[in-house]
Write an enzyme that holds these catalytic residues in place. Sequence first.
Site, PDB file in Angstrom:
ATOM      1  N   ARG A  15     -47.752  26.162 -33.737  1.00  0.00           N
ATOM      2  CA  ARG A  15     -46.297  25.983 -33.642  1.00  0.00           C
ATOM      3  C   ARG A  15     -45.514  26.773 -34.686  1.00  0.00           C
ATOM      4  NH1 ARG A  15     -44.492  20.189 -33.685  1.00  0.00           N
ATOM      5  NH2 ARG A  15     -46.599  19.471 -34.123  1.00  0.00           N
ATOM      6  N   GLY A  80     -62.421  18.528 -34.883  1.00  0.00           N
ATOM      7  CA  GLY A  80     -61.897  17.257 -35.370  1.00  0.00           C
ATOM      8  C   GLY A  80     -62.013  17.112 -36.872  1.00  0.00           C
ATOM      9  N   TYR A 103     -54.874  17.115 -46.574  1.00  0.00           N
ATOM     10  CA  TYR A 103     -54.592  18.152 -45.579  1.00  0.00           C
ATOM     11  C   TYR A 103     -53.878  19.314 -46.256  1.00  0.00           C
ATOM     12  CZ  TYR A 103     -55.259  14.660 -41.812  1.00  0.00           C
ATOM     13  OH  TYR A 103     -55.746  13.726 -40.967  1.00  0.00           O
ATOM     14  N   ASN A 170     -51.253   6.379 -40.505  1.00  0.00           N
ATOM     15  CA  ASN A 170     -52.233   7.090 -41.322  1.00  0.00           C
ATOM     16  C   ASN A 170     -51.666   8.428 -41.775  1.00  0.00           C
ATOM     17  OD1 ASN A 170     -54.588   8.142 -42.433  1.00  0.00           O
ATOM     18  ND2 ASN A 170     -55.384   8.831 -40.443  1.00  0.00           N
ATOM     19  N   ASN A 227     -45.607  21.553 -39.533  1.00  0.00           N
ATOM     20  CA  ASN A 227     -46.183  22.067 -38.291  1.00  0.00           C
ATOM     21  C   ASN A 227     -45.362  23.191 -37.679  1.00  0.00           C
ATOM     22  OD1 ASN A 227     -48.475  20.257 -37.947  1.00  0.00           O
ATOM     23  ND2 ASN A 227     -46.903  18.671 -37.859  1.00  0.00           N
ATOM     24  N   ARG A 316     -37.098  40.304 -63.895  1.00  0.00           N
ATOM     25  CA  ARG A 316     -38.316  40.451 -63.086  1.00  0.00           C
ATOM     26  C   ARG A 316     -39.543  40.129 -63.917  1.00  0.00           C
ATOM     27  NH1 ARG A 316     -38.042  46.228 -60.986  1.00  0.00           N
ATOM     28  NH2 ARG A 316     -40.134  45.634 -60.283  1.00  0.00           N
ATOM     29  N   LYS A 334     -37.386  44.334 -66.539  1.00  0.00           N
ATOM     30  CA  LYS A 334     -38.745  44.162 -66.021  1.00  0.00           C
ATOM     31  C   LYS A 334     -39.739  44.495 -67.115  1.00  0.00           C
ATOM     32  CE  LYS A 334     -41.512  47.025 -64.789  1.00  0.00           C
ATOM     33  NZ  LYS A 334     -42.313  48.173 -64.366  1.00  0.00           N
ATOM     34  N   TYR A 370     -40.645  55.729 -65.031  1.00  0.00           N
ATOM     35  CA  TYR A 370     -41.605  56.066 -63.973  1.00  0.00           C
ATOM     36  C   TYR A 370     -41.507  57.546 -63.660  1.00  0.00           C
ATOM     37  CZ  TYR A 370     -43.968  55.447 -59.434  1.00  0.00           C
ATOM     38  OH  TYR A 370     -44.829  55.503 -58.382  1.00  0.00           O
ATOM     39  N   ARG A 423     -26.335  65.908 -75.056  1.00  0.00           N
ATOM     40  CA  ARG A 423     -25.465  66.074 -73.899  1.00  0.00           C
ATOM     41  C   ARG A 423     -24.723  67.402 -74.076  1.00  0.00           C
ATOM     42  NH1 ARG A 423     -21.587  61.435 -76.394  1.00  0.00           N
ATOM     43  NH2 ARG A 423     -20.402  62.823 -77.732  1.00  0.00           N
TER      44      ARG A 423
HETATM   45  C1  UD1 Z   1     -54.510  13.221 -37.993  1.00  0.00           C
HETATM   46  C2  UD1 Z   1     -55.140  11.832 -38.052  1.00  0.00           C
HETATM   47  C3  UD1 Z   1     -54.043  10.786 -37.779  1.00  0.00           C
HETATM   48  C4  UD1 Z   1     -52.951  10.923 -38.788  1.00  0.00           C
HETATM   49  C5  UD1 Z   1     -52.393  12.346 -38.793  1.00  0.00           C
HETATM   50  C6  UD1 Z   1     -51.449  12.521 -39.949  1.00  0.00           C
HETATM   51  C7  UD1 Z   1     -57.442  12.030 -37.285  1.00  0.00           C
HETATM   52  C8  UD1 Z   1     -58.359  11.867 -36.147  1.00  0.00           C
HETATM   53  N1  UD1 Z   1     -56.183  11.744 -37.046  1.00  0.00           N
HETATM   54  O1  UD1 Z   1     -54.067  13.424 -36.679  1.00  0.00           O
HETATM   55  O2  UD1 Z   1     -54.604   9.487 -37.860  1.00  0.00           O
HETATM   56  O3  UD1 Z   1     -51.920  10.003 -38.529  1.00  0.00           O
HETATM   57  O4  UD1 Z   1     -53.465  13.304 -38.943  1.00  0.00           O
HETATM   58  O5  UD1 Z   1     -50.852  13.771 -39.870  1.00  0.00           O
HETATM   59  O6  UD1 Z   1     -57.871  12.411 -38.358  1.00  0.00           O
HETATM   60  N2  UD1 Z   1     -58.151  20.072 -39.179  1.00  0.00           N
HETATM   61  C9  UD1 Z   1     -59.203  20.916 -39.463  1.00  0.00           C
HETATM   62  N3  UD1 Z   1     -60.243  20.998 -38.587  1.00  0.00           N
HETATM   63  C10 UD1 Z   1     -60.269  20.280 -37.424  1.00  0.00           C
HETATM   64  C11 UD1 Z   1     -59.177  19.409 -37.152  1.00  0.00           C
HETATM   65  C12 UD1 Z   1     -58.141  19.329 -38.047  1.00  0.00           C
HETATM   66  O7  UD1 Z   1     -59.222  21.576 -40.486  1.00  0.00           O
HETATM   67  O8  UD1 Z   1     -61.256  20.411 -36.684  1.00  0.00           O
HETATM   68  C13 UD1 Z   1     -57.033  19.987 -40.130  1.00  0.00           C
HETATM   69  C14 UD1 Z   1     -55.728  20.497 -39.541  1.00  0.00           C
HETATM   70  O9  UD1 Z   1     -55.559  21.864 -39.817  1.00  0.00           O
HETATM   71  C15 UD1 Z   1     -54.704  19.632 -40.229  1.00  0.00           C
HETATM   72  C16 UD1 Z   1     -55.436  18.326 -40.465  1.00  0.00           C
HETATM   73  O10 UD1 Z   1     -56.807  18.628 -40.419  1.00  0.00           O
HETATM   74  O11 UD1 Z   1     -54.316  20.138 -41.464  1.00  0.00           O
HETATM   75  C17 UD1 Z   1     -55.076  17.248 -39.457  1.00  0.00           C
HETATM   76  O12 UD1 Z   1     -55.399  17.693 -38.171  1.00  0.00           O
HETATM   77  P1  UD1 Z   1     -54.466  17.407 -36.932  1.00  0.00           P
HETATM   78  O13 UD1 Z   1     -55.080  18.060 -35.763  1.00  0.00           O
HETATM   79  O14 UD1 Z   1     -53.067  17.735 -37.258  1.00  0.00           O
HETATM   80  O15 UD1 Z   1     -54.631  15.843 -36.787  1.00  0.00           O
HETATM   81  P2  UD1 Z   1     -53.645  14.841 -36.073  1.00  0.00           P
HETATM   82  O16 UD1 Z   1     -53.989  14.803 -34.638  1.00  0.00           O
HETATM   83  O17 UD1 Z   1     -52.260  15.124 -36.447  1.00  0.00           O
HETATM   84 MG    MG Z   2     -51.208  16.729 -37.290  1.00  0.00          MG
END
Ligand code: UD1
Ligand code: MG
Length: 450
Positions: A15, A80, A103, A170, A227, A316, A334, A370, A423
């Site tokens: 997104r 996941g 995250y 969560n 996002n 800078r 700078k 420079y 000058r």
């Molecule tokens: C997840 C939680 C949800 C919580 C929400 C908060 C789970 C199953 N669900 O849902 O309970 O309320 O976050 O925002 O954990 N990521 C990876 N690898 C993967 C999957 C995800 O690195 O295989 C990372 C994503 O980049 C992201 C984070 O983990 O930073 C969360 O993943 P996302 O897919 O956004 O989870 P949600 O469905 O939002």
């Molecule tokens: Mg999410």
Amino acid sequence: MPVAVVILAAGQGSRMKSDMPKVLHKVAGAPLLAHAMMSGQSVDAERIVVVAGVGAQQVEASAKDFNPDARVVLQSEQRGTAHAVQQAGAALADFDGDVIVLYGDTPFVTAETLQEMLVARTTGNAVVVLGFEAANPGLYGRLFIRGGSLEAIIEAKDASPEQLQISLCNSGVICADRALLFDLIQEVGNDNASGEYYLTDTVALARARGLPCAAISCDEAQTQGVNSRRDLAAAEASFQTRARAGAMENGATLIAPQTVFFSFDTLIGCDVVIEPNVVLGPGVTIESGATIRAFSHLEGCHVSQHAIIGPYARLRPGAEIGDYARVGNFVEVKAALVGEGAKINHLSYVGDAEIGENANIGAGTITCNYDGVFKHKTVIGARAFIGSNTALVAPVRIGDDAMTGSGSVITRDVPDAAMAIARANQANKPNLALRLMSKLRAAKAAKVKE
Ligand code: UD1
Ligand code: MG
């Protein structure tokens, strides 16, 4: 208990509509990932493991740039959150202690909140989850609490209509003992609405083993995730609101706070005055009593006590401004040390230079640093007086108490106390101005007649 942090940063962030991995987009001058790493560092994490996937090479470079000790592991397919954490298993195999999962796209979890989670771990809770009361629970996982303790996390997609009524959600931040966490993850399956391995399932799995779990809750602002570009702008806005309030609490005066922009690492002393429309990029320190006047842009610089910068100044990286020094309008500095009490008040470029204390740099002075390939240094002694519109062709040294005549192009060193004039000599031609003008007017009159 030692702490390690695992930061999930494998997701694509589609997104954002970007060629760059989401976690590398910046808030307050630092990538989102760096903010999450800062959260980890705020609880003295012994180890930081970043789980990268999409754009892994860029993510790794950014993580190491921020903290060379960070470890980066690859999740080549996003299956996941539990699967993501599992990829950090090898990097933590020899680690004994608590693991906190963060995250990479959720930059604002505070040290106090993580500390609270760690405290909850010490009172016998196997898994501690960070929750928040969501204004709009939407797709967040719901925390199912019974008798004050956490029983399970139910993903919105898998929840019943009654479970969807729960507003305690969560955040994604979870804390557990390393060995237990990876043991529980082994048991996580993917028989759910998304077909993903949910980290959230570790709570129910721990409960099935009779282990107590707990939820800590924090303000929703801390769990604000990014996002989309709109979320990024919202995160920036909330960061800036807090930074402005923090600066004022620490004794700085902001005349129009909503027009002053801070970076993640800005340091400001007390009795600093910041006028409207000032941008502070990364790496800025402003010591007490200094004034930053309107429309100035600073980055990677140090402003010492009681110095006055601007209006319309640009500092800078590598600008070191001494006590009581002044850098005025349309002046760019700078990689230069500006000595105590020195003045560069108007329309100058000072780069790769050292300016002695109480030196006065006249309007329009340029350090020609420079040559098209190399940068060269200009050194100006204490109390030197550089005449307006002097070009200092580096490498060059102007001695203590020396002067340069206005409009000089200085290509050789000037000894202490000497005056350098470089000058063209002036010649006055009596009456030539009048004669020239009458000639020109006559020529114009002749043209009009034609
Ligand atoms: C997840 C939680 C949800 C919580 C929400 C908060 C789970 C199953 N669900 O849902 O309970 O309320 O976050 O925002 O954990 N990521 C990876 N690898 C993967 C999957 C995800 O690195 O295989 C990372 C994503 O980049 C992201 C984070 O983990 O930073 C969360 O993943 P996302 O897919 O956004 O989870 P949600 O469905 O939002
Ligand atoms: Mg999410």
